[in-house]
Design a protein around this motif. Sequence first.
Motif, PDB file in Angstrom:
ATOM      1  N   ARG A 198     -45.596 -21.528   1.643  1.00 49.52           N
ATOM      2  CA  ARG A 198     -45.213 -21.094   0.305  1.00 49.52           C
ATOM      3  C   ARG A 198     -43.876 -20.380   0.376  1.00 49.52           C
ATOM      4  O   ARG A 198     -43.655 -19.539   1.249  1.00 49.52           O
ATOM      5  N   LYS A 199     -43.020 -20.668  -0.560  1.00 57.66           N
ATOM      6  CA  LYS A 199     -41.690 -20.072  -0.574  1.00 57.66           C
ATOM      7  C   LYS A 199     -41.635 -18.969  -1.625  1.00 57.66           C
ATOM      8  O   LYS A 199     -42.102 -19.140  -2.743  1.00 57.66           O
ATOM      9  N   TYR A 200     -41.077 -17.842  -1.230  1.00 59.50           N
ATOM     10  CA  TYR A 200     -40.910 -16.725  -2.140  1.00 59.50           C
ATOM     11  C   TYR A 200     -39.448 -16.633  -2.528  1.00 59.50           C
ATOM     12  O   TYR A 200     -38.568 -16.906  -1.708  1.00 59.50           O
ATOM     13  N   PRO A 201     -39.146 -16.239  -3.735  1.00 58.10           N
ATOM     14  CA  PRO A 201     -37.754 -16.098  -4.161  1.00 58.10           C
ATOM     15  C   PRO A 201     -37.025 -15.099  -3.279  1.00 58.10           C
ATOM     16  O   PRO A 201     -37.528 -14.011  -3.016  1.00 58.10           O
ATOM     17  N   LYS A 202     -35.842 -15.509  -2.818  1.00 57.16           N
ATOM     18  CA  LYS A 202     -35.079 -14.623  -1.943  1.00 57.16           C
ATOM     19  C   LYS A 202     -34.691 -13.338  -2.659  1.00 57.16           C
ATOM     20  O   LYS A 202     -34.619 -12.272  -2.053  1.00 57.16           O
ATOM     21  N   SER A 203     -34.451 -13.428  -3.965  1.00 59.31           N
ATOM     22  CA  SER A 203     -34.024 -12.235  -4.713  1.00 59.31           C
ATOM     23  C   SER A 203     -35.098 -11.165  -4.702  1.00 59.31           C
ATOM     24  O   SER A 203     -34.817  -9.970  -4.556  1.00 59.31           O
ATOM     25  N   ASN A 204     -36.386 -11.570  -4.820  1.00 57.30           N
ATOM     26  CA  ASN A 204     -37.480 -10.605  -4.811  1.00 57.30           C
ATOM     27  C   ASN A 204     -37.582  -9.923  -3.457  1.00 57.30           C
ATOM     28  O   ASN A 204     -37.832  -8.711  -3.365  1.00 57.30           O
ATOM     29  N   ILE A 205     -37.426 -10.679  -2.387  1.00 58.70           N
ATOM     30  CA  ILE A 205     -37.496 -10.108  -1.044  1.00 58.70           C
ATOM     31  C   ILE A 205     -36.362  -9.124  -0.821  1.00 58.70           C
ATOM     32  O   ILE A 205     -36.556  -8.016  -0.318  1.00 58.70           O
ATOM     33  N   LEU A 206     -35.165  -9.532  -1.233  1.00 59.01           N
ATOM     34  CA  LEU A 206     -34.002  -8.648  -1.059  1.00 59.01           C
ATOM     35  C   LEU A 206     -34.150  -7.378  -1.882  1.00 59.01           C
ATOM     36  O   LEU A 206     -33.818  -6.276  -1.423  1.00 59.01           O
ATOM     37  N   ASP A 207     -34.682  -7.516  -3.103  1.00 58.85           N
ATOM     38  CA  ASP A 207     -34.869  -6.330  -3.955  1.00 58.85           C
ATOM     39  C   ASP A 207     -35.866  -5.363  -3.335  1.00 58.85           C
ATOM     40  O   ASP A 207     -35.669  -4.133  -3.364  1.00 58.85           O
ATOM     41  N   SER A 208     -36.961  -5.909  -2.781  1.00 58.17           N
ATOM     42  CA  SER A 208     -37.970  -5.029  -2.170  1.00 58.17           C
ATOM     43  C   SER A 208     -37.405  -4.321  -0.952  1.00 58.17           C
ATOM     44  O   SER A 208     -37.692  -3.141  -0.705  1.00 58.17           O
ATOM     45  N   VAL A 209     -36.583  -5.033  -0.169  1.00 62.39           N
ATOM     46  CA  VAL A 209     -35.962  -4.409   1.003  1.00 62.39           C
ATOM     47  C   VAL A 209     -35.006  -3.314   0.577  1.00 62.39           C
ATOM     48  O   VAL A 209     -34.974  -2.217   1.158  1.00 62.39           O
ATOM     49  N   ARG A 210     -34.209  -3.592  -0.464  1.00 59.51           N
ATOM     50  CA  ARG A 210     -33.266  -2.581  -0.954  1.00 59.51           C
ATOM     51  C   ARG A 210     -34.005  -1.357  -1.475  1.00 59.51           C
ATOM     52  O   ARG A 210     -33.622  -0.221  -1.222  1.00 59.51           O
ATOM     53  N   ASP A 211     -35.106  -1.569  -2.233  1.00 61.92           N
ATOM     54  CA  ASP A 211     -35.870  -0.442  -2.788  1.00 61.92           C
ATOM     55  C   ASP A 211     -36.466   0.415  -1.683  1.00 61.92           C
ATOM     56  O   ASP A 211     -36.433   1.653  -1.755  1.00 61.92           O
ATOM     57  N   SER A 212     -37.038  -0.241  -0.658  1.00 63.11           N
ATOM     58  CA  SER A 212     -37.619   0.527   0.447  1.00 63.11           C
ATOM     59  C   SER A 212     -36.543   1.299   1.191  1.00 63.11           C
ATOM     60  O   SER A 212     -36.760   2.440   1.626  1.00 63.11           O
ATOM     61  N   GLY A 213     -35.367   0.687   1.326  1.00 58.54           N
ATOM     62  CA  GLY A 213     -34.261   1.382   1.990  1.00 58.54           C
ATOM     63  C   GLY A 213     -33.797   2.585   1.200  1.00 58.54           C
ATOM     64  O   GLY A 213     -33.531   3.647   1.772  1.00 58.54           O
ATOM     65  N   ARG A 214     -33.721   2.425  -0.137  1.00 58.57           N
ATOM     66  CA  ARG A 214     -33.320   3.559  -0.985  1.00 58.57           C
ATOM     67  C   ARG A 214     -34.345   4.681  -0.904  1.00 58.57           C
ATOM     68  O   ARG A 214     -33.982   5.857  -0.851  1.00 58.57           O
ATOM     69  N   ASP A 215     -35.635   4.333  -0.942  1.00 54.40           N
ATOM     70  CA  ASP A 215     -36.678   5.363  -0.852  1.00 54.40           C
ATOM     71  C   ASP A 215     -36.593   6.115   0.466  1.00 54.40           C
ATOM     72  O   ASP A 215     -36.763   7.340   0.507  1.00 54.40           O
ATOM     73  N   SER A 216     -36.344   5.383   1.556  1.00 52.61           N
ATOM     74  CA  SER A 216     -36.246   6.022   2.868  1.00 52.61           C
ATOM     75  C   SER A 216     -35.056   6.967   2.936  1.00 52.61           C
ATOM     76  O   SER A 216     -35.168   8.098   3.430  1.00 52.61           O
TER      77      SER A 216
ATOM     78  N   ARG B 292     -32.885  12.455   2.678  1.00 52.40           N
ATOM     79  CA  ARG B 292     -31.940  13.371   2.061  1.00 52.40           C
ATOM     80  C   ARG B 292     -32.649  14.620   1.545  1.00 52.40           C
ATOM     81  O   ARG B 292     -32.160  15.735   1.715  1.00 52.40           O
ATOM     82  N   LYS B 293     -33.809  14.435   0.915  1.00 53.18           N
ATOM     83  CA  LYS B 293     -34.566  15.578   0.415  1.00 53.18           C
ATOM     84  C   LYS B 293     -35.009  16.486   1.558  1.00 53.18           C
ATOM     85  O   LYS B 293     -34.956  17.722   1.442  1.00 53.18           O
ATOM     86  N   LEU B 294     -35.468  15.870   2.662  1.00 54.62           N
ATOM     87  CA  LEU B 294     -35.878  16.657   3.819  1.00 54.62           C
ATOM     88  C   LEU B 294     -34.707  17.442   4.389  1.00 54.62           C
ATOM     89  O   LEU B 294     -34.840  18.619   4.745  1.00 54.62           O
TER      90      LEU B 294
ATOM     91  N   GLY C 273     -31.895  22.471   5.187  1.00 56.57           N
ATOM     92  CA  GLY C 273     -30.669  23.249   5.055  1.00 56.57           C
ATOM     93  C   GLY C 273     -30.879  24.528   4.254  1.00 56.57           C
ATOM     94  O   GLY C 273     -30.344  25.583   4.603  1.00 56.57           O
ATOM     95  N   ALA C 274     -31.667  24.441   3.178  1.00 60.47           N
ATOM     96  CA  ALA C 274     -31.941  25.626   2.367  1.00 60.47           C
ATOM     97  C   ALA C 274     -32.693  26.680   3.171  1.00 60.47           C
ATOM     98  O   ALA C 274     -32.414  27.880   3.063  1.00 60.47           O
ATOM     99  N   VAL C 275     -33.669  26.227   3.997  1.00 54.60           N
ATOM    100  CA  VAL C 275     -34.424  27.163   4.836  1.00 54.60           C
ATOM    101  C   VAL C 275     -33.506  27.832   5.857  1.00 54.60           C
ATOM    102  O   VAL C 275     -33.574  29.052   6.078  1.00 54.60           O
ATOM    103  N   LEU C 276     -32.629  27.063   6.479  1.00 55.21           N
ATOM    104  CA  LEU C 276     -31.703  27.618   7.474  1.00 55.21           C
ATOM    105  C   LEU C 276     -30.751  28.623   6.839  1.00 55.21           C
ATOM    106  O   LEU C 276     -30.454  29.675   7.435  1.00 55.21           O
ATOM    107  N   ILE C 277     -30.274  28.331   5.642  1.00 52.76           N
ATOM    108  CA  ILE C 277     -29.385  29.270   4.947  1.00 52.76           C
ATOM    109  C   ILE C 277     -30.124  30.575   4.632  1.00 52.76           C
ATOM    110  O   ILE C 277     -29.581  31.674   4.807  1.00 52.76           O
ATOM    111  N   ALA C 278     -31.384  30.443   4.190  1.00 51.70           N
ATOM    112  CA  ALA C 278     -32.175  31.645   3.896  1.00 51.70           C
ATOM    113  C   ALA C 278     -32.385  32.481   5.158  1.00 51.70           C
ATOM    114  O   ALA C 278     -32.296  33.721   5.120  1.00 51.70           O
ATOM    115  N   LEU C 279     -32.662  31.807   6.287  1.00 56.07           N
ATOM    116  CA  LEU C 279     -32.834  32.532   7.548  1.00 56.07           C
ATOM    117  C   LEU C 279     -31.541  33.209   7.991  1.00 56.07           C
ATOM    118  O   LEU C 279     -31.568  34.323   8.539  1.00 56.07           O
ATOM    119  N   LEU C 280     -30.417  32.568   7.740  1.00 57.73           N
ATOM    120  CA  LEU C 280     -29.126  33.180   8.086  1.00 57.73           C
ATOM    121  C   LEU C 280     -28.880  34.443   7.266  1.00 57.73           C
ATOM    122  O   LEU C 280     -28.402  35.464   7.792  1.00 57.73           O
TER     123      LEU C 280
END
Length: 273
Positions: free
Chosen positions: A5-23, A28-30, A35-42
């Motif tokens: 079965r063939k899946y649309p390449k666009s859907n696969i690429l979109d899912s990869v991009r979304d997972s990459g953005r989430d990661s 970035r949040k971590l 950084g905020a904790v280190l600044i507070a400790l300083l």
Amino acid sequence: MDMHRKYPKSNILDSVRDSGRDSVSSRRKLAEKTGAVLIALLFWQAAAVLVDSSILIAAPSAVLRRFLLLWREDDFFQIVCFTFSHIAAGYLLAAFTGFLLAVTAAGLPVIEKLLWPWVVSVRSVPVASMVVMLLIWVSSRRLPVVISFLVVFPVVYNNVLSGMKHLDPELEEMSAVFRIGRLRHFRYVAMPQLSPYLLSACSVTAGMAWKAGVAAEIIGTPPLSVGKQIYQSKIWLDTEMLFAWTLMLVVLSVIFEKLITALLKKLLKGGRT
């Protein structure tokens, strides 16, 4: 099954991009929080150096060292178990009672009217005043249980009662049309809608229970309690030990909140299956 079965390449690429953005977003949040904790400790370290008095401000490195050595203190495990068990008992009893009475009050308005002055009074009275008044009737050992109960109960009660009043009327009508029994209706129709209200109340009150319960221990000073250790540290002007026990309370509170939230999510999920 078609193994080719063939899946649309666009859907696969979109899912990869979304997972990459989430990661990237999670990393970035971590990094931002770290950084905020280190600044507070300083800032903390800078204040300790400027004041140059361990009685007024203990250095973070000294506090961390005392924190890591707390387990060597006499009766450490009995102290932690006493505080944890008493606050947990008050919390769990309040959550169960608040939920049960809220569901009952939603079906019987007279119960809601009778409970209204008590709930408002408990929510309005400051914790310190409540502790002093209760010491007249309750022993210092049972005080953390009662205070934790009184702080948690009104929040759980009001949240669940609000959820019961905002049940989807279309689902209620459907239940009546199909003559679904009360227990099945509550389990499969009401509980999924009440879950957000209950989770929110239990998550918020987990920290509140620890703050109020330890405040009761500091005032009542029951033996072998974290509150008594904090009070004695203040009397002895041992600021490092005071901060170390406070840090221990933060750790215990976070662990307790995570356990309660995970357990409640599992129970609610199991109740819907």
